[in-house]
Design a protein around this motif. Sequence first.
Motif, PDB file in Angstrom:
ATOM      1  N   GLU A 137      -0.573   8.789   5.597  1.00  0.00           N
ATOM      2  CA  GLU A 137      -1.555   8.792   6.692  1.00  0.00           C
ATOM      3  C   GLU A 137      -2.722   9.712   6.359  1.00  0.00           C
ATOM      4  OE1 GLU A 137       0.377   9.830  10.319  1.00  0.00           O
ATOM      5  OE2 GLU A 137       1.706   8.094  10.254  1.00  0.00           O
ATOM      6  N   ARG A 138      -2.489  10.723   5.526  1.00  0.00           N
ATOM      7  CA  ARG A 138      -3.528  11.694   5.182  1.00  0.00           C
ATOM      8  C   ARG A 138      -4.236  11.355   3.872  1.00  0.00           C
ATOM      9  NH1 ARG A 138      -0.933  17.475   6.211  1.00  0.00           N
ATOM     10  NH2 ARG A 138      -2.953  17.997   7.110  1.00  0.00           N
ATOM     11  N   GLY A 139      -3.900  10.252   3.249  1.00  0.00           N
ATOM     12  CA  GLY A 139      -4.534   9.852   1.999  1.00  0.00           C
ATOM     13  C   GLY A 139      -3.529   9.785   0.855  1.00  0.00           C
ATOM     14  N   MET A 140      -4.046   9.677  -0.363  1.00  0.00           N
ATOM     15  CA  MET A 140      -3.185   9.577  -1.547  1.00  0.00           C
ATOM     16  C   MET A 140      -2.571  10.935  -1.864  1.00  0.00           C
ATOM     17  SD  MET A 140      -3.222   6.454  -2.497  1.00  0.00           S
ATOM     18  CE  MET A 140      -2.635   6.448  -4.168  1.00  0.00           C
ATOM     19  N   GLN A 141      -1.265  10.943  -2.150  1.00  0.00           N
ATOM     20  CA  GLN A 141      -0.573  12.166  -2.508  1.00  0.00           C
ATOM     21  C   GLN A 141       0.310  11.941  -3.719  1.00  0.00           C
ATOM     22  OE1 GLN A 141       1.621  14.000   0.651  1.00  0.00           O
ATOM     23  NE2 GLN A 141      -0.172  14.300   1.918  1.00  0.00           N
ATOM     24  N   ALA A 142       0.320  12.930  -4.602  1.00  0.00           N
ATOM     25  CA  ALA A 142       1.255  12.906  -5.730  1.00  0.00           C
ATOM     26  C   ALA A 142       2.634  13.269  -5.188  1.00  0.00           C
ATOM     27  CB  ALA A 142       0.826  13.907  -6.795  1.00  0.00           C
ATOM     28  N   ILE A 143       3.640  12.519  -5.602  1.00  0.00           N
ATOM     29  CA  ILE A 143       5.003  12.851  -5.188  1.00  0.00           C
ATOM     30  C   ILE A 143       5.870  13.272  -6.374  1.00  0.00           C
ATOM     31  CG2 ILE A 143       4.935  11.392  -3.131  1.00  0.00           C
ATOM     32  CD1 ILE A 143       6.788   9.467  -4.834  1.00  0.00           C
ATOM     33  N   GLN A 144       5.361  13.025  -7.601  1.00  0.00           N
ATOM     34  CA  GLN A 144       6.088  13.422  -8.802  1.00  0.00           C
ATOM     35  C   GLN A 144       5.114  13.551  -9.968  1.00  0.00           C
ATOM     36  OE1 GLN A 144       8.972  10.550 -10.192  1.00  0.00           O
ATOM     37  NE2 GLN A 144       9.978  12.032 -11.523  1.00  0.00           N
TER      38      GLN A 144
ATOM     39  N   GLU B 249      -0.112  12.529 -15.585  1.00  0.00           N
ATOM     40  CA  GLU B 249       0.459  11.239 -15.212  1.00  0.00           C
ATOM     41  C   GLU B 249       1.361  11.546 -14.021  1.00  0.00           C
ATOM     42  OE1 GLU B 249       3.022   7.478 -17.017  1.00  0.00           O
ATOM     43  OE2 GLU B 249       2.738   9.275 -18.231  1.00  0.00           O
ATOM     44  N   ILE B 250       1.078  10.907 -12.896  1.00  0.00           N
ATOM     45  CA  ILE B 250       1.780  11.220 -11.658  1.00  0.00           C
ATOM     46  C   ILE B 250       2.205   9.952 -10.933  1.00  0.00           C
ATOM     47  CG2 ILE B 250       0.732  13.488 -11.235  1.00  0.00           C
ATOM     48  CD1 ILE B 250      -1.401  12.149  -9.539  1.00  0.00           C
ATOM     49  N   ARG B 251       3.233  10.087 -10.105  1.00  0.00           N
ATOM     50  CA  ARG B 251       3.623   9.026  -9.183  1.00  0.00           C
ATOM     51  C   ARG B 251       2.941   9.363  -7.867  1.00  0.00           C
ATOM     52  NH1 ARG B 251       5.930   4.553 -10.239  1.00  0.00           N
ATOM     53  NH2 ARG B 251       7.564   4.671  -8.710  1.00  0.00           N
ATOM     54  N   VAL B 252       2.267   8.383  -7.279  1.00  0.00           N
ATOM     55  CA  VAL B 252       1.522   8.614  -6.049  1.00  0.00           C
ATOM     56  C   VAL B 252       1.978   7.668  -4.949  1.00  0.00           C
ATOM     57  CG1 VAL B 252      -0.508   9.485  -7.267  1.00  0.00           C
ATOM     58  CG2 VAL B 252      -0.378   7.062  -6.666  1.00  0.00           C
TER      59      VAL B 252
ATOM     60  N   GLU C 198       0.822  -1.209   0.000  1.00  0.00           N
ATOM     61  CA  GLU C 198       0.000   0.000   0.000  1.00  0.00           C
ATOM     62  C   GLU C 198       0.855   1.259   0.000  1.00  0.00           C
ATOM     63  OE1 GLU C 198      -3.323   0.596   2.480  1.00  0.00           O
ATOM     64  OE2 GLU C 198      -4.015  -1.456   2.272  1.00  0.00           O
ATOM     65  N   ASN C 199       2.051   1.189   0.589  1.00  0.00           N
ATOM     66  CA  ASN C 199       2.923   2.361   0.666  1.00  0.00           C
ATOM     67  C   ASN C 199       3.838   2.478  -0.551  1.00  0.00           C
ATOM     68  OD1 ASN C 199       1.898   3.271   3.122  1.00  0.00           O
ATOM     69  ND2 ASN C 199       3.222   1.863   4.247  1.00  0.00           N
ATOM     70  N   ALA C 200       3.779   1.486  -1.425  1.00  0.00           N
ATOM     71  CA  ALA C 200       4.633   1.498  -2.608  1.00  0.00           C
ATOM     72  C   ALA C 200       4.201   2.603  -3.567  1.00  0.00           C
ATOM     73  CB  ALA C 200       4.567   0.139  -3.307  1.00  0.00           C
ATOM     74  N   LEU C 201       5.159   3.132  -4.269  1.00  0.00           N
ATOM     75  CA  LEU C 201       4.874   4.146  -5.278  1.00  0.00           C
ATOM     76  C   LEU C 201       4.249   3.483  -6.490  1.00  0.00           C
ATOM     77  CD1 LEU C 201       8.225   6.137  -5.221  1.00  0.00           C
ATOM     78  CD2 LEU C 201       6.144   6.587  -3.931  1.00  0.00           C
ATOM     79  N   ARG C 202       3.322   4.198  -7.104  1.00  0.00           N
ATOM     80  CA  ARG C 202       2.751   3.698  -8.353  1.00  0.00           C
ATOM     81  C   ARG C 202       2.430   4.878  -9.250  1.00  0.00           C
ATOM     82  NH1 ARG C 202      -3.078   3.106  -8.283  1.00  0.00           N
ATOM     83  NH2 ARG C 202      -3.883   3.986  -6.369  1.00  0.00           N
ATOM     84  N   THR C 203       2.319   4.583 -10.531  1.00  0.00           N
ATOM     85  CA  THR C 203       2.020   5.613 -11.525  1.00  0.00           C
ATOM     86  C   THR C 203       0.524   5.607 -11.802  1.00  0.00           C
ATOM     87  OG1 THR C 203       4.203   5.332 -12.495  1.00  0.00           O
ATOM     88  CG2 THR C 203       2.546   6.414 -13.855  1.00  0.00           C
ATOM     89  N   VAL C 204      -0.065   6.806 -11.828  1.00  0.00           N
ATOM     90  CA  VAL C 204      -1.499   6.959 -12.029  1.00  0.00           C
ATOM     91  C   VAL C 204      -1.723   8.017 -13.109  1.00  0.00           C
ATOM     92  CG1 VAL C 204      -3.623   7.793 -10.923  1.00  0.00           C
ATOM     93  CG2 VAL C 204      -2.038   6.356  -9.639  1.00  0.00           C
ATOM     94  N   THR C 205      -2.714   7.792 -13.967  1.00  0.00           N
ATOM     95  CA  THR C 205      -3.154   8.833 -14.898  1.00  0.00           C
ATOM     96  C   THR C 205      -4.520   9.315 -14.437  1.00  0.00           C
ATOM     97  OG1 THR C 205      -4.151   7.229 -16.392  1.00  0.00           O
ATOM     98  CG2 THR C 205      -1.880   7.904 -16.885  1.00  0.00           C
ATOM     99  N   GLY C 206      -4.795  10.581 -14.715  1.00  0.00           N
ATOM    100  CA  GLY C 206      -6.076  11.138 -14.310  1.00  0.00           C
ATOM    101  C   GLY C 206      -6.241  12.556 -14.811  1.00  0.00           C
ATOM    102  N   ARG C 207      -7.181  13.266 -14.197  1.00  0.00           N
ATOM    103  CA  ARG C 207      -7.491  14.648 -14.561  1.00  0.00           C
ATOM    104  C   ARG C 207      -7.443  15.515 -13.316  1.00  0.00           C
ATOM    105  NH1 ARG C 207      -7.468  15.840 -19.530  1.00  0.00           N
ATOM    106  NH2 ARG C 207      -7.974  14.151 -20.888  1.00  0.00           N
TER     107      ARG C 207
END
Length: 185
Positions: free
Chosen positions: A66-73, A59-62, A6-15
């Motif tokens: 503790e506060r929810g999903m955050q973009a880190i890149q 396209e972001i790395r998330v 769950e704490n692993a980084l992943r790439t997400v696309t969105g708006r």
Amino acid sequence: MNDMDENALRTVTGRVKWFDPTKGFGFVVADEGGPDILLHANVLRNFGQSSVADSAGVEIRVQETERGMQAIQVLRIDPPEPTEHAPLEDLAEADSDALSSAPLEPARVKWFDKGKGFGFANVFGRSDDVFVHIEVLRRSGLADLQPGEAVCLRVVEGKRGRMATMVGSWESAISNGNTPDGDDA
């Protein structure tokens, strides 16, 4: 449920749902659904932009925090889907191939007033002003510009002088071999 995956980084696309440069954050809605993803201004600045337009594709790395999903890149920003708005009067008769093939030029924002819907920038090495309309900014995936901000522009000669047809991050001008002194990198 706090396993390593769950704490692993992943790439997400969105708006982009919304982004407020004054508040310094906004939110992204992932194409796959799920909770809104926090997009902080510092993460956007690391990509080379100070703002992003509502509805822009990203396209972001998330990462789950503790506060929810955050973009880190931020990996990519695409302008919002075109709407049925009338084209800018000065660009209405321009050849779309000529507009998209204009070179990227490094520039610095002189001033931009979101309320007025326009501002000006100066291409490095030139003293003349380049008009920047808010609709061009929106079509470029941006929401606002800050005085002194380094950007790249595609510029054409309009009916009333030089005007931007696209605004992008400073890094995109540099990565295309354009440097402020005009020499190729």
